[in-house]
Design an enzyme around this catalytic site. Sequence first.
Site, PDB file in Angstrom:
ATOM      1  N   HIS A 249      -9.466   1.794  -7.227  1.00 26.46           N
ATOM      2  CA  HIS A 249     -10.706   1.073  -7.537  1.00 26.46           C
ATOM      3  C   HIS A 249     -11.703   2.008  -8.241  1.00 26.46           C
ATOM      4  O   HIS A 249     -12.839   1.632  -8.491  1.00 26.46           O
ATOM      5  CB  HIS A 249     -11.387   0.573  -6.256  1.00 26.46           C
ATOM      6  CG  HIS A 249     -10.612  -0.474  -5.506  1.00 26.46           C
ATOM      7  ND1 HIS A 249      -9.754  -0.172  -4.485  1.00 26.46           N
ATOM      8  CD2 HIS A 249     -10.589  -1.823  -5.624  1.00 26.46           C
ATOM      9  CE1 HIS A 249      -9.235  -1.290  -3.989  1.00 26.46           C
ATOM     10  NE2 HIS A 249      -9.721  -2.308  -4.663  1.00 26.46           N
TER      11      HIS A 249
ATOM     12  N   LYS B 213      -6.711 -17.881  -1.338  1.00 28.27           N
ATOM     13  CA  LYS B 213      -6.440 -19.025  -2.214  1.00 28.27           C
ATOM     14  C   LYS B 213      -5.794 -18.602  -3.530  1.00 28.27           C
ATOM     15  O   LYS B 213      -4.882 -19.252  -4.024  1.00 28.27           O
ATOM     16  CB  LYS B 213      -7.737 -19.782  -2.533  1.00 28.27           C
ATOM     17  CG  LYS B 213      -8.326 -20.571  -1.383  1.00 28.27           C
ATOM     18  CD  LYS B 213      -9.541 -21.343  -1.894  1.00 28.27           C
ATOM     19  CE  LYS B 213     -10.176 -22.207  -0.817  1.00 28.27           C
ATOM     20  NZ  LYS B 213     -11.349 -22.955  -1.355  1.00 28.27           N
TER      21      LYS B 213
ATOM     22  N   TRP C 177       0.819  -1.209   0.000  1.00 27.62           N
ATOM     23  CA  TRP C 177       0.000   0.000   0.000  1.00 27.62           C
ATOM     24  C   TRP C 177       0.859   1.268   0.000  1.00 27.62           C
ATOM     25  O   TRP C 177       0.359   2.356  -0.237  1.00 27.62           O
ATOM     26  CB  TRP C 177      -0.960   0.021   1.184  1.00 27.62           C
ATOM     27  CG  TRP C 177      -0.277   0.022   2.528  1.00 27.62           C
ATOM     28  CD1 TRP C 177       0.202   1.101   3.209  1.00 27.62           C
ATOM     29  CD2 TRP C 177       0.004  -1.121   3.348  1.00 27.62           C
ATOM     30  NE1 TRP C 177       0.763   0.704   4.400  1.00 27.62           N
ATOM     31  CE2 TRP C 177       0.648  -0.650   4.515  1.00 27.62           C
ATOM     32  CE3 TRP C 177      -0.249  -2.489   3.208  1.00 27.62           C
ATOM     33  CZ2 TRP C 177       1.066  -1.512   5.539  1.00 27.62           C
ATOM     34  CZ3 TRP C 177       0.168  -3.336   4.232  1.00 27.62           C
ATOM     35  CH2 TRP C 177       0.813  -2.849   5.375  1.00 27.62           C
TER      36      TRP C 177
ATOM     37  N   MET D 224       4.152 -15.020  -3.239  1.00 26.14           N
ATOM     38  CA  MET D 224       3.713 -13.699  -2.788  1.00 26.14           C
ATOM     39  C   MET D 224       3.043 -13.788  -1.424  1.00 26.14           C
ATOM     40  O   MET D 224       3.151 -12.883  -0.590  1.00 26.14           O
ATOM     41  CB  MET D 224       2.742 -13.123  -3.821  1.00 26.14           C
ATOM     42  CG  MET D 224       2.662 -11.615  -3.812  1.00 26.14           C
ATOM     43  SD  MET D 224       1.740 -11.005  -5.235  1.00 26.14           S
ATOM     44  CE  MET D 224       0.101 -11.626  -4.903  1.00 26.14           C
TER      45      MET D 224
END
Length: 237
Positions: free
Chosen positions: A51, A201, A23, A175
């Site tokens: 976004h 996942k 971030w 990651m």
Amino acid sequence: MQEIVPLIMSGGDPAPVETLPNWQRVPWLEVDQCRTFKLEQRPSPRMLATHFYYNLMPPSFYETKPKVINVMRNPKDVFTSSFHFYGMASFLVNPGPQSEFLHKFLDGKVMFGSWFDHVKSWLNAEDKEHIMYISYEELIMDLKDSVARIAQFLEKRLDAEVMEKIAERCLFKNMKLNRMSNYSTTPREFMDQTKSEFLRKGDVGDWKNQLTVAEAEHFDAAYKDKMKDVKYKFVWD
């Protein structure tokens, strides 16, 4: 993408992704914290994430015409991911029962609004030569090729070995281990990862384990109606 692009821009040097939380290395425009990063002092080209719908971008965006990598994902998987994220993030409204959250999602009554309107806003953007459209599914199917395409779009020449190392670092399983990317440094009162991991996942098609047959059919009907005028060919169609 917050992992891939910094590695491409650094020529494969892992320092940006090992020392800066994601971030901070690629700040979210809409997050208040962004104002504290003194972005105007960062060297060009600066890396930012958002976004926002296309039409909600700041006025300077349309003047400078920066390069944009627009990442899309099967909305059923976006719903699945969102449902788990809402359940662990204290700053969001509790999602409630899945069937209830599904209606909110399809009606755009969720954070950042409608997936359908967001995707359509960017597909209908002007100056498309500055925009690269790519899907999460493409990243999963062939990460090496995706890294090569992104590097080409960013006009960053990298040799095959460097791109291979970038792709390896950006595999979901790798990651997920990076403390600068998995939000493990975020206090539990903001993100309770005992309820659901931030990097959960990373699968394609996990909606099949989440939605009931009836919910999937309802989703398909809504998708068909809301996207009927869209000519773009999505990987998941």
